[in-house]
Design an enzyme around this catalytic site. Structure first.
Site, short mmCIF file in Angstrom:
data_model
loop_
_atom_site.label_atom_id
_atom_site.label_comp_id
_atom_site.label_asym_id
_atom_site.label_seq_id
_atom_site.Cartn_x
_atom_site.Cartn_y
_atom_site.Cartn_z
CG ASP A 11 -1.93 0.88 1.21
OD1 ASP A 11 -2.39 1.64 0.04
OD2 ASP A 11 -2.65 1.36 2.23
N GLY A 12 0.28 2.27 -0.40
CA GLY A 12 0.86 3.73 -0.44
C GLY A 12 1.77 4.24 -1.63
CG ASN A 59 -7.22 -2.04 -6.76
OD1 ASN A 59 -6.19 -2.64 -6.31
ND2 ASN A 59 -7.46 -1.13 -5.78
NE ARG A 179 -3.18 -1.52 3.98
CZ ARG A 179 -4.37 -1.67 3.62
NH1 ARG A 179 -5.17 -2.68 3.95
NH2 ARG A 179 -4.87 -0.60 2.67
CB SER A 187 -7.85 -4.23 1.90
OG SER A 187 -7.66 -2.90 2.93
CD GLU A 198 1.99 -13.95 15.21
OE1 GLU A 198 1.79 -12.83 15.70
OE2 GLU A 198 1.48 -14.81 15.98
C1 FPP Z 1 -1.84 0.31 -3.48
O1 FPP Z 1 -1.24 1.56 -3.57
C2 FPP Z 1 -1.06 -0.46 -4.50
C3 FPP Z 1 -1.85 -1.16 -5.66
C4 FPP Z 1 -3.23 -0.57 -5.80
C5 FPP Z 1 -0.98 -1.49 -6.74
C6 FPP Z 1 0.01 -2.68 -6.49
C7 FPP Z 1 0.72 -2.51 -7.58
C8 FPP Z 1 2.24 -2.64 -7.54
C9 FPP Z 1 3.14 -2.59 -6.52
C10 FPP Z 1 2.92 -2.54 -9.02
C11 FPP Z 1 2.53 -3.39 -9.88
C12 FPP Z 1 2.80 -5.01 -9.29
C13 FPP Z 1 3.56 -6.05 -9.86
C14 FPP Z 1 3.66 -7.07 -9.15
C15 FPP Z 1 4.73 -5.70 -10.65
P1 FPP Z 1 -2.52 2.89 -3.69
O2 FPP Z 1 -2.58 3.14 -5.04
O3 FPP Z 1 -3.88 2.27 -3.05
O4 FPP Z 1 -1.70 3.86 -2.62
P2 FPP Z 1 -2.55 4.89 -2.11
O5 FPP Z 1 -3.17 4.12 -0.80
O6 FPP Z 1 -1.53 5.82 -1.39
O7 FPP Z 1 -3.33 5.74 -2.97
#
Ligand code: FPP
Length: 240
Positions: A11-12, A59, A179, A187, A198
């Protein structure tokens, strides 16, 4: 002892990008770099299973540009990492509703799954278009389908069968769930599979998460005492 199965809610990315005055997509691109780093470190540390929450069912509701860019990042990752995964003995698979993924992602996924199918040193699982409740509904459909064909009696439905009917059916339970970005939520990620896990919440955002942060999570886990409902004395006696 090291956890056998680590699952991570990455996340983030968006907030990291915002803090650096960048587009959200660049946060995801930087997040993909963290994926590469953490997979390498997990292999180095000898983890058996690493499951990453890369795209949730929810998403799909994000702006279409962002979804498109995330899908491109997935394709790039699946193509570019293939040789390195093979070289490191890492078998890649996915959980989630893959039929909803665009054809280019499904193709890259199938190719990487096939190319790494013989690898036995570590399992890397990407949760894509995944939601734990939806996965449970599908498991119930599978079981009721068997029952309707007379192949399963209600009295024979066991914990084992329910867990096997999930898309994670062949995977071990999650031992450690991490997380990032300081949010304290699960989530919908692996609700049954992680029900004895854990939990470790890291303050850093995912694009900043590095090899040392994985090590930190592993050492926090190692220092915990898992009792699984037993008393301390029972656990001590069992491990003697
Ligand atoms: C959450 O951050 C992250 C995601 C929704 C996508 C995760 C994807 C990647 C790490 C990159 C692609 C994956 C691979 C396996 C190559 P957010 O967008 O919800 O962050 P925020 O809460 O700060 O808006």
């Amino acid at each position: 002892m090291l956890p056998r199965h680590v699952a991570i809610i990455m996340d983030g990315n968006g907030r990291w990008a915002q803090q650096h005055g960048l587009a959200r997509t660049l946060g995801h691109a930087q997040g993909a770099e963290s994926v590469r780093t953490v997979v390498r470190q997990a292999r180095r540390r000898g983890l058996g299973w690493l499951t990453l929450f890369a795209f949730s069912s929810q998403n799909w509701g994000r702006p279409s540009d962002e979804v498109h860019d995330l899908m491109d990042l997935l394709v790039d990752f699946l193509r570019q990492e293939r040789e390195e995964l093979i070289g490191n003995g890492i078998r890649l698979t996915a959980i989630g509703e893959r039929e909803f993924l665009p054809a280019r992602v499904r193709e890259a996924l199938t190719e990487t799954e096939a190319a790494t199918a013989h690898c036995v040193d570590m399992r890397l699982v990407l949760a894509l278009s995944y939601d734990g409740r939806r996965d449970m509904v599908r498991a119930v459909q599978r079981l009721t389908d068997l029952a309707s064909k007379g192949q399963l009696l209600p009295a024979d439905v066991s914990e084992h069968q329910v867990m096997r009917a999930l898309s994670t059916g062949e995977m071990p339970d999650v031992d450690l769930l991490v997380r990032t970005s300081g949010e304290l939520r699960l989530s919908g990620f692996l609700p049954l599979e992680a029900c004895y896990a854990e939990l470790h919440f890291a303050d850093k955002s995912w694009p900043e998460f590095c090899a040392e942060d994985l090590d930190e999570a592993l050492s926090v886990y190692t220092a915990r005492r898992r009792r699984f409902g037993l008393t301390d004395a029972q656990v001590t006696a069992a491990s003697a």
